[in-house]
Design a protein around this motif. Structure first.
Motif, mmCIF file in Angstrom:
data_model
loop_
_atom_site.group_PDB
_atom_site.id
_atom_site.type_symbol
_atom_site.label_atom_id
_atom_site.label_comp_id
_atom_site.label_asym_id
_atom_site.label_seq_id
_atom_site.Cartn_x
_atom_site.Cartn_y
_atom_site.Cartn_z
ATOM 1 N N MET A 17 -77.887 71.136 -71.947
ATOM 2 C CA MET A 17 -77.575 72.548 -71.731
ATOM 3 C C MET A 17 -76.331 72.923 -72.529
ATOM 4 N N ARG A 18 -76.366 74.098 -73.170
ATOM 5 C CA ARG A 18 -75.235 74.591 -73.939
ATOM 6 C C ARG A 18 -74.321 75.451 -73.065
ATOM 7 N N TYR A 19 -72.999 75.295 -73.271
ATOM 8 C CA TYR A 19 -72.017 76.013 -72.464
ATOM 9 C C TYR A 19 -71.075 76.871 -73.299
ATOM 10 N N ASP A 20 -71.327 77.018 -74.594
ATOM 11 C CA ASP A 20 -70.420 77.794 -75.452
ATOM 12 C C ASP A 20 -70.381 79.266 -75.049
ATOM 13 N N PRO A 21 -69.205 79.946 -75.192
ATOM 14 C CA PRO A 21 -67.913 79.315 -75.459
ATOM 15 C C PRO A 21 -67.355 78.696 -74.187
ATOM 16 N N THR A 22 -66.435 77.776 -74.373
ATOM 17 C CA THR A 22 -65.846 77.115 -73.218
ATOM 18 C C THR A 22 -64.377 76.857 -73.495
ATOM 19 N N SER A 23 -63.726 76.132 -72.603
ATOM 20 C CA SER A 23 -62.301 75.857 -72.757
ATOM 21 C C SER A 23 -62.021 75.079 -74.036
ATOM 22 N N PRO A 24 -60.881 75.351 -74.675
ATOM 23 C CA PRO A 24 -60.501 74.548 -75.839
ATOM 24 C C PRO A 24 -60.034 73.148 -75.463
ATOM 25 N N ARG A 25 -59.871 72.894 -74.157
ATOM 26 C CA ARG A 25 -59.421 71.581 -73.684
ATOM 27 C C ARG A 25 -60.554 70.872 -72.955
ATOM 28 N N THR A 26 -60.582 69.563 -73.061
ATOM 29 C CA THR A 26 -61.599 68.796 -72.326
ATOM 30 C C THR A 26 -61.095 68.354 -70.960
ATOM 31 N N THR A 27 -59.852 68.659 -70.653
ATOM 32 C CA THR A 27 -59.319 68.435 -69.305
ATOM 33 C C THR A 27 -58.566 69.693 -68.890
ATOM 34 N N VAL A 28 -58.407 69.871 -67.597
ATOM 35 C CA VAL A 28 -57.678 71.014 -67.061
ATOM 36 C C VAL A 28 -56.869 70.539 -65.858
#
Length: 278
Positions: free
Chosen positions: A159-170
């Protein structure tokens, strides 16, 4: 210890809300957010309740601005201050939806989102939203694991989620007032944001865990601070939570208008610097 604010007007708890907040509007909130940003306050907060039972509103308050809409709006009026949900109720959302919606906000705000999360405590609100109440703690744990999997990922499980956070952690600060909430924070989050606990209780609970490096302990000094009128009392309260182990303090200041609140925050930031220097 860094300083944040429980943003006035956005959630009005009767015990601490000032009279001016009852008639405050959007421009007042913007005034406070911009002033906090300019003063060097580390973060501002927005809570989540869709609806509160009338009988509970007497103590919890009945005014809660939506965090996603509000923090998105305030992101456009600020430059550096972090935007904290305090707290987002996990049981009301799919983790994939949180990652999409708040990941988009993280993109728009240049990585300023902090997810404060909790399991929820109002059964009537769960019922209203047709969200399951039983075993919500176990489901929250599973949702946090899933959130960590999908946050900042363009594609997951086909599944595609774009756009998303620029970070892979939060950053994830877990709210609560139980040992289980602290365990959840240590195992699945990056910080703990308790409420309604005394200093002795907090110290005893924190002593039970080997906290990871960089783990945030986010505490409230309690009540309202008056940095301009009584700076020594404000310093004592800040020092007290720092001694318990706070790495961040979420503060409420005494004020009679948005402009006065802005002045108080500038004084609060100076006190925080004074505390660090000492």
């Amino acid at each position: 210890m860094k300083i944040g604010i429980a943003t006035p007007t956005l959630f009005q708890v009767p015990a601490v809300a000032s009279a001016w907040e009852r008639t405050a509007g959007v421009e007042d909130v913007v005034t406070v957010a911009r002033a906090a940003d300019e003063a060097g306050i580390d973060y501002l907060t927005c809570a989540e309740h869709v609806a509160v039972p009338e009988e509970a509103a007497a103590t919890r308050g009945g005014t809660y601005w939506d965090p996603l809409a509000t923090l998105s709006f305030l992101a456009a009026h600020t430059q550096r201050i972090n935007l904290v949900t305090a707290v987002l109720v996990l049981g009301y959302h799919r983790p994939e939806a949180i990652a999409k919606r708040y990941g988009t906000l993280d993109l728009l705000s240049n990585g300023r989102v902090v997810l404060g999360v909790g399991v929820g405590s109002l059964k009537e609100e769960f019922d209203l939203l047709d969200a399951p109440w039983e075993d919500r703690g176990a489901r929250a744990d599973a949702d946090l694991r899933r959130l960590r999997e999908v946050w900042g990922q363009s594609s997951v499980d086909g599944m595609r989620y774009d756009p998303t956070s620029p970070r892979t952690t939060v950053p994830v600060w877990v709210g609560g007032r139980t040992v289980r909430s602290l365990r959840r924070a240590v195992e699945l989050g990056t910080g703990w944001m308790p409420f309604g606990l005394g200093r002795d209780e907090l110290a005893a609970m924190l002593a039970r865990f080997d906290l990871p490096d960089g783990f945030e302990v986010v505490l409230s000094p309690g009540g309202t601070l008056d940095p301009l009128g009584d700076p020594e009392a404000a310093l004592r309260k800040l020092r007290a939570v720092q001694e318990v182990g706070a790495t961040r303090a979420t503060c409420t200041v005494d004020a009679d208008s948005a402009a006065h609140y802005a002045e108080q925050m500038a004084a609060l930031a100076a006190l925080a610097q004074d505390l660090e220097d000492r």
